[in-house]
Scaffold this motif. Structure first.
Motif, PDB file in Angstrom:
ATOM      1  N   ARG A 117       0.973  -1.175   0.046  1.00 19.45           N
ATOM      2  CA  ARG A 117      -0.017  -0.094  -0.044  1.00 19.45           C
ATOM      3  C   ARG A 117       1.064   1.249  -0.012  1.00 19.45           C
ATOM      4  O   ARG A 117       0.574   2.206  -0.512  1.00 19.45           O
ATOM      5  CB  ARG A 117      -0.910   0.136   1.250  1.00 19.45           C
ATOM      6  CG  ARG A 117      -1.993  -0.954   0.977  1.00 19.45           C
ATOM      7  CD  ARG A 117      -3.231  -0.817   1.838  1.00 19.45           C
ATOM      8  NE  ARG A 117      -4.614  -1.510   1.488  1.00 19.45           N
ATOM      9  CZ  ARG A 117      -4.594  -2.793   2.048  1.00 19.45           C
ATOM     10  NH1 ARG A 117      -3.889  -2.967   3.126  1.00 19.45           N
ATOM     11  NH2 ARG A 117      -5.785  -3.457   1.910  1.00 19.45           N
ATOM     12  N   TRP A 118       2.037   1.138   0.625  1.00 15.46           N
ATOM     13  CA  TRP A 118       2.992   2.315   0.702  1.00 15.46           C
ATOM     14  C   TRP A 118       3.550   2.540  -0.818  1.00 15.46           C
ATOM     15  O   TRP A 118       3.574   3.678  -1.174  1.00 15.46           O
ATOM     16  CB  TRP A 118       4.102   1.993   1.536  1.00 15.46           C
ATOM     17  CG  TRP A 118       5.275   3.291   1.447  1.00 15.46           C
ATOM     18  CD1 TRP A 118       6.533   2.966   1.366  1.00 15.46           C
ATOM     19  CD2 TRP A 118       4.960   4.457   2.052  1.00 15.46           C
ATOM     20  NE1 TRP A 118       7.188   4.021   1.479  1.00 15.46           N
ATOM     21  CE2 TRP A 118       6.392   4.901   1.872  1.00 15.46           C
ATOM     22  CE3 TRP A 118       3.856   5.417   2.167  1.00 15.46           C
ATOM     23  CZ2 TRP A 118       6.594   6.448   1.981  1.00 15.46           C
ATOM     24  CZ3 TRP A 118       3.842   6.746   2.329  1.00 15.46           C
ATOM     25  CH2 TRP A 118       5.274   7.138   2.404  1.00 15.46           C
ATOM     26  N   GLU A 119       3.764   1.587  -1.515  1.00 17.76           N
ATOM     27  CA  GLU A 119       4.179   1.784  -2.508  1.00 17.76           C
ATOM     28  C   GLU A 119       3.097   2.258  -3.617  1.00 17.76           C
ATOM     29  O   GLU A 119       3.464   3.054  -4.692  1.00 17.76           O
ATOM     30  CB  GLU A 119       4.570   0.444  -3.413  1.00 17.76           C
ATOM     31  CG  GLU A 119       5.634  -0.341  -3.030  1.00 17.76           C
ATOM     32  CD  GLU A 119       5.904  -1.887  -3.521  1.00 17.76           C
ATOM     33  OE1 GLU A 119       5.101  -2.168  -4.559  1.00 17.76           O
ATOM     34  OE2 GLU A 119       6.545  -2.413  -2.988  1.00 17.76           O
ATOM     35  N   LYS A 120       1.685   1.877  -3.348  1.00 16.76           N
ATOM     36  CA  LYS A 120       0.850   2.581  -4.141  1.00 16.76           C
ATOM     37  C   LYS A 120       0.834   4.164  -3.954  1.00 16.76           C
ATOM     38  O   LYS A 120       0.755   4.738  -4.754  1.00 16.76           O
ATOM     39  CB  LYS A 120      -0.572   1.970  -3.674  1.00 16.76           C
ATOM     40  CG  LYS A 120      -1.672   1.811  -4.696  1.00 16.76           C
ATOM     41  CD  LYS A 120      -2.579   1.027  -3.927  1.00 16.76           C
ATOM     42  CE  LYS A 120      -4.054   1.340  -5.027  1.00 16.76           C
ATOM     43  NZ  LYS A 120      -5.375   0.521  -4.388  1.00 16.76           N
ATOM     44  N   ILE A 121       0.741   4.492  -2.628  1.00 13.81           N
ATOM     45  CA  ILE A 121       1.171   5.863  -2.283  1.00 13.81           C
ATOM     46  C   ILE A 121       2.123   6.707  -2.885  1.00 13.81           C
ATOM     47  O   ILE A 121       1.930   7.676  -3.351  1.00 13.81           O
ATOM     48  CB  ILE A 121       0.794   6.083  -0.548  1.00 13.81           C
ATOM     49  CG1 ILE A 121      -0.442   5.385  -0.078  1.00 13.81           C
ATOM     50  CG2 ILE A 121       0.990   7.466  -0.423  1.00 13.81           C
ATOM     51  CD1 ILE A 121      -0.445   5.412   1.465  1.00 13.81           C
ATOM     52  N   VAL A 122       3.084   6.157  -2.714  1.00 11.91           N
ATOM     53  CA  VAL A 122       4.571   6.651  -3.190  1.00 11.91           C
ATOM     54  C   VAL A 122       4.226   7.009  -4.892  1.00 11.91           C
ATOM     55  O   VAL A 122       4.577   7.835  -5.234  1.00 11.91           O
ATOM     56  CB  VAL A 122       5.675   5.772  -3.014  1.00 11.91           C
ATOM     57  CG1 VAL A 122       6.765   6.385  -3.716  1.00 11.91           C
ATOM     58  CG2 VAL A 122       6.010   5.661  -1.412  1.00 11.91           C
ATOM     59  N   SER A 123       3.759   5.905  -5.471  1.00 13.35           N
ATOM     60  CA  SER A 123       3.439   6.056  -7.027  1.00 13.35           C
ATOM     61  C   SER A 123       2.280   7.388  -7.101  1.00 13.35           C
ATOM     62  O   SER A 123       2.459   8.061  -7.964  1.00 13.35           O
ATOM     63  CB  SER A 123       3.039   4.962  -7.094  1.00 13.35           C
ATOM     64  OG  SER A 123       2.224   5.022  -8.748  1.00 13.35           O
ATOM     65  N   ALA A 124       1.185   7.214  -6.375  1.00  8.62           N
ATOM     66  CA  ALA A 124       0.046   8.220  -6.687  1.00  8.62           C
ATOM     67  C   ALA A 124       0.335   9.357  -6.202  1.00  8.62           C
ATOM     68  O   ALA A 124      -0.001  10.585  -6.771  1.00  8.62           O
ATOM     69  CB  ALA A 124      -1.262   7.566  -6.096  1.00  8.62           C
ATOM     70  N   GLU A 125       1.043   9.853  -5.427  1.00 10.60           N
ATOM     71  CA  GLU A 125       1.525  10.954  -4.573  1.00 10.60           C
ATOM     72  C   GLU A 125       2.806  11.499  -5.183  1.00 10.60           C
ATOM     73  O   GLU A 125       3.328  12.483  -5.080  1.00 10.60           O
ATOM     74  CB  GLU A 125       1.701  10.966  -3.031  1.00 10.60           C
ATOM     75  CG  GLU A 125       0.518  11.262  -2.180  1.00 10.60           C
ATOM     76  CD  GLU A 125      -0.126  12.418  -2.482  1.00 10.60           C
ATOM     77  OE1 GLU A 125       0.461  13.374  -1.876  1.00 10.60           O
ATOM     78  OE2 GLU A 125      -1.036  12.610  -3.208  1.00 10.60           O
ATOM     79  N   LYS A 126       3.574  10.708  -6.188  1.00 16.23           N
ATOM     80  CA  LYS A 126       4.697  10.914  -6.882  1.00 16.23           C
ATOM     81  C   LYS A 126       5.871  11.116  -5.666  1.00 16.23           C
ATOM     82  O   LYS A 126       6.581  12.434  -5.854  1.00 16.23           O
ATOM     83  CB  LYS A 126       4.536  12.030  -7.673  1.00 16.23           C
ATOM     84  CG  LYS A 126       3.675  11.720  -8.892  1.00 16.23           C
ATOM     85  CD  LYS A 126       3.583  12.797 -10.022  1.00 16.23           C
ATOM     86  CE  LYS A 126       2.854  12.489 -11.190  1.00 16.23           C
ATOM     87  NZ  LYS A 126       1.528  11.968 -10.905  1.00 16.23           N
ATOM     88  N   ILE A 127       5.722  10.609  -4.827  1.00 17.94           N
ATOM     89  CA  ILE A 127       6.792  10.745  -3.662  1.00 17.94           C
ATOM     90  C   ILE A 127       8.045  10.246  -4.177  1.00 17.94           C
ATOM     91  O   ILE A 127       8.056   9.295  -4.690  1.00 17.94           O
ATOM     92  CB  ILE A 127       6.305  10.068  -2.337  1.00 17.94           C
ATOM     93  CG1 ILE A 127       4.990  10.694  -1.730  1.00 17.94           C
ATOM     94  CG2 ILE A 127       7.531  10.051  -1.242  1.00 17.94           C
ATOM     95  CD1 ILE A 127       4.252   9.908  -0.562  1.00 17.94           C
ATOM     96  N   ASP A 128       9.231  11.182  -3.666  1.00 16.94           N
ATOM     97  CA  ASP A 128      10.442  10.685  -4.352  1.00 16.94           C
ATOM     98  C   ASP A 128      10.528   8.921  -3.893  1.00 16.94           C
ATOM     99  O   ASP A 128      10.379   8.564  -2.733  1.00 16.94           O
ATOM    100  CB  ASP A 128      11.621  11.121  -3.294  1.00 16.94           C
ATOM    101  CG  ASP A 128      13.056  11.119  -4.042  1.00 16.94           C
ATOM    102  OD1 ASP A 128      13.064   9.966  -4.711  1.00 16.94           O
ATOM    103  OD2 ASP A 128      13.857  12.095  -3.975  1.00 16.94           O
ATOM    104  N   GLU A 129      11.081   8.475  -5.194  1.00 13.43           N
ATOM    105  CA  GLU A 129      11.052   6.784  -4.910  1.00 13.43           C
ATOM    106  C   GLU A 129      12.066   6.161  -4.023  1.00 13.43           C
ATOM    107  O   GLU A 129      12.080   5.185  -3.642  1.00 13.43           O
ATOM    108  CB  GLU A 129      11.439   6.122  -6.423  1.00 13.43           C
ATOM    109  CG  GLU A 129      10.259   6.235  -7.260  1.00 13.43           C
ATOM    110  CD  GLU A 129      10.413   5.442  -8.588  1.00 13.43           C
ATOM    111  OE1 GLU A 129      11.560   4.914  -8.699  1.00 13.43           O
ATOM    112  OE2 GLU A 129       9.420   5.063  -9.145  1.00 13.43           O
TER     113      GLU A 129
END
Lengths: 265, 465
Positions: A117-129
């Motif tokens: 779910r964190w990966e999903k948030i990182v991707s959706a929010e364009k958080i630095d990978e």
């Protein structure tokens, strides 16, 4: 109940990165995916773990991934790094849990769900990978809590009959330590990038931060996600919901967006 | 999740995070329900202070469990510690037909649950609700619990009155009363327990009266019990018999029961005579009661008749190490200090040290007695830091924390005794307003006094009959 000396002894027992994993992580930082896969293959236990995880239904790859190179190529740099840290956390998880009513499978289930779910948030929010590994690192806190409180379960139960104290607050009041500090110490031992450790520390929800700092917004999501996972019946039943104190105010700025990304109805 | 019991009146579940259809199903398990039933509380609440998301499914699932507990325990059920948005959400989920109660804070809930200690002379409670029926209902319930409701009729009026909020012991707003349990309200005022009666008293008083609370009060040394009957129209033979039995049962503890403000013209003389024969005293009003010589002597403790059994029995003394070990273990755990045992004697209680605070808890079952912990305020501050989070100076906070500490010691002793096949129940803890109050409660008793020191702080453990 718990002294700083006991905490120090526990931290000493946490193993440093094995040579193969340390080398793999360094090669991943240099973007050398093929070399990283080769170095990782020196550790059969790691490869076995990676195969189990990536071929699970949760990851949903169409073909079975058998070779280290296939696995690393399918994952990419940051997800590979995330799984290496997840493996390290997994390797320090106890065979028999002393405080929480969990077992290794239960913990793995929680950890993978938290990470995905964190990966999903990182991707959706364009958080630095680079922050992809944060959830895997944070999950170490549950193991630390279990190790520290395993011999004090009855004392904690008595305390909690009278007061709704979480384990983090109890730990702080008896020893001056907090789980965020212990997790950060372990992250340091495992050579986790400083920014990632800072994000994890912030995601314990004990310090205020400014939304102008991108890591702050990410930390709000991570804190909220942790409690989304800790609100599942298995984690409630295991007593992990009381691991740290949930800070609703800290998460308010991202609540609506979180519901949208994770699909909370 | 196990509930936390507040002042033996309210069981509170405090979930953290999400309360949806999935998580709500795992929140209160069968074992948790059983544990809740055993608390015998009059109110069961779910605190929303750490819930960030909840939906109708979650509340409905939780409600099914709460309703089962309500039926078994005749308790008030509901939610507390919510914000404005959450309060409105409850009404939206159930389209105004809410089958439970909502209390803005746990303190407000405690007001309605009864069993609280009167904190000051001012008993004014500010009440405001948009709905006039709720407004009246809340005012009546508050009045029935011995407070003086000040009702704000409009929002403007409420905001105006809130400018002087220090005049009120509590402010009741954003609160909704659903089905309320009908337990007789009780409050402690110094050494006296006050019960508030209303309406026509018949046989149902037996069900409405919290016998366990009353017995607990007796066991921890309360001897004065005042029944405020100013709102009672009359009573029948069943109610009279109930009071008579209560007085007879309290005689063993030297308890005095007084009925204040009963309309004597509407009460059959024969009942009054029967109750007086049973040792119950009647007073026209509270002032007469408080100024009565017998009452005053008992409130001060001086010439109070003590419990008939004034010596510890052998089985209790045999378990002394369990109690002492539990007390020491708890104190050491809470303070991270090492205890040094200084002396142990069978003797009347003798205070050791200055600026002392004390709290007692009684136990009964296979063995009976009372454990009292006495320590300087400074040590209370240190030992309660784990519970309170800081070295508070607030006497009320420290007194509550000390009561919790005594409760933990009793709980630990109970568990240890259970392992050796001895079963006990424990009462609510009692804090003392002064060390003189404690001395008067323990007067005439021979107990075991164990003196310890924690660093330089004296600490006394006293086990009495």
């Amino acid at each position: 109940m718990i002294t700083s000396q006991q905490i120090g002894e526990y931290l000493k027992r946490v193993p440093p990165l094995p040579e193969a994993i340390g080398g793999t992580l360094r090669l991943l930082s240099e973007g050398e995916l093929a070399s990283a896969a080769k170095t990782a293959s020196e550790d059969p236990a790691l490869i076995y773990y990676l195969k189990q995880v990536v071929n699970s239904a949760a990851y949903g790859f169409k073909q079975e991934l058998k070779e280290p190179m296939q696995i690393f190529s399918a994952l990419g740099t940051e997800r590979a790094r995330e799984l290496l840290y997840a493996y390290m956390v997994h390797s320090v998880a106890p065979e028999k849990w002393g405080y929480f009513a969990l077992d290794k499978d239960g913990f793995t289930h929680f950890q993978l769900s938290f990470m995905q779910r964190w990966e999903k948030i990182v991707s959706a929010e364009k958080i630095d990978e680079k922050y992809t590994s944060a959830a895997a690192i944070m999950s170490a806190g549950v193991i630390v809590a279990d190790a520290i409180f395993a011999d004090h379960a009855s004392d904690v139960a008595l305390l909690r009959e009278n007061s709704d104290l979480d384990l983090d607050t109890i730990l702080e009041r008896v020893s001056g330590f907090r789980f965020e500090r212990l997790v950060a110490a372990i992250a340091g031992k495992w050579e986790v990038e400083r920014d990632v450790t800072e994000l994890v520390t912030l995601a314990f929800g004990r310090s205020e931060c400014s939304d102008s700092d991108s890591a702050c917004r990410a930390a709000r999501f991570l804190h909220l996600l942790l409690f989304y996972e800790l609100s599942r019946p298995m984690m409630l039943d295991a007593g992990v919901n009381a691991f740290i104190s949930f800070n609703p105010e800290f998460t308010m700025p991202v609540l609506d967006r979180f519901e949208e990304i994770v699909g909370v109805e | 999740m196990r509930p936390i019991v507040k002042k033996q009146r309210i069981a509170v579940f405090t979930p953290q995070g999400f309360l949806d259809g999935n998580s709500a199903s795992g929140l209160i398990t069968m074992q948790d329900m059983e544990a809740t039933r055993s608390t015998k509380v009059s109110m069961i609440l779910v605190s929303m202070k750490k819930v960030v998301f909840f939906n109708k499914n979650g509340v409905t699932i939780l409600l099914d469990t709460l309703i089962k507990l309500q039926k078994d325990m005749k308790a008030t059920i509901g939610f507390c510690d919510y914000n404005k948005k959450q309060y409105e959400a409850f009404f939206n989920f159930f389209e105004g037909e809410i089958p439970f109660s909502l209390f803005k804070t746990l303190d407000v809930a405690m007001l309605f649950a009864g069993g609280v200690e009167a904190k000051s002379d001012s008993e004014n409670v500010l009440v405001y609700n948009e709905d006039s029926t709720q407004r009246s209902m809340q005012a009546i319930e508050i009045y029935d619990r011995g407070y003086n409701p000040v009702v704000a009729q409009t929002l403007d009026d409420f905001e105006k009155k809130m400018q002087d909020s220090e005049k009120f012991v509590e402010v009741v707003e954003s609160t909704y009363l659903g089905f309320m349990g009908n337990k007789i309200a009780a409050k402690t005022r110094g050494n006296c327990v006050v019960y508030y009666l209303k309406g026509f008293l018949d046989g149902s008083v037996t069900e409405q009266f919290d016998v366990m609370y009353h017995q607990n009060c007796l066991k921890v040394g309360f001897q004065l019990f005042m029944f405020d009957a100013t709102r009672v129209s009359s009573l029948n033979i069943h109610a009279a018999n109930f009071f008579s039995r209560l007085s007879t049962a309290g005689a063993e503890y030297g308890a005095l029961i007084a009925i204040v403000g009963l309309d004597m013209e509407k009460t059959p003389k024969a009942f009054v005579e029967e109750l007086e024969d049973a040792g119950i005293m009647f007073f026209e009003n509270e002032t007469d009661f408080l100024t009565d010589e017998t009452v005053r002597s008992m409130a001060g403790g001086g010439s109070a008749i003590k419990k008939e059994k004034n010596k510890l029995t052998k089985p209790v003394v045999a378990k002394l190490p369990v109690f002492v070990e539990s007390a020491m273990g708890t104190l050491q755990m809470m303070t991270n200090m090492i205890a040094q045992k200084e002396s142990m004697n069978i003797q009347p209680f003798a205070a050791k040290g200055k600026d002392l605070m004390a709290s007692s808890v009684a136990f009964y079952g296979d063995i009976e007695g009372m454990v009292t912990l006495v320590m300087p305020k400074r040590l209370v501050q240190k030992s309660c830091m784990l519970l309170v989070g800081e070295e508070s100076e607030d006497e009320e906070v420290l007194s509550d924390a000390l009561s919790e500490l005594v409760n933990i010691v009793a709980g630990k002793s109970k568990t240890s005794l259970q392992e050796s096949g001895v079963n006990i129940n424990i009462t609510l803890p009692r804090s003392y307003t002064s060390i003189e109050d404690l001395k008067s409660t323990l007067e005439g008793l021979q107990g075991v006094q164990v003196n310890f020191s924690f660093d330089d702080y004296p600490f006394t453990f006293y086990l009495s009959p």
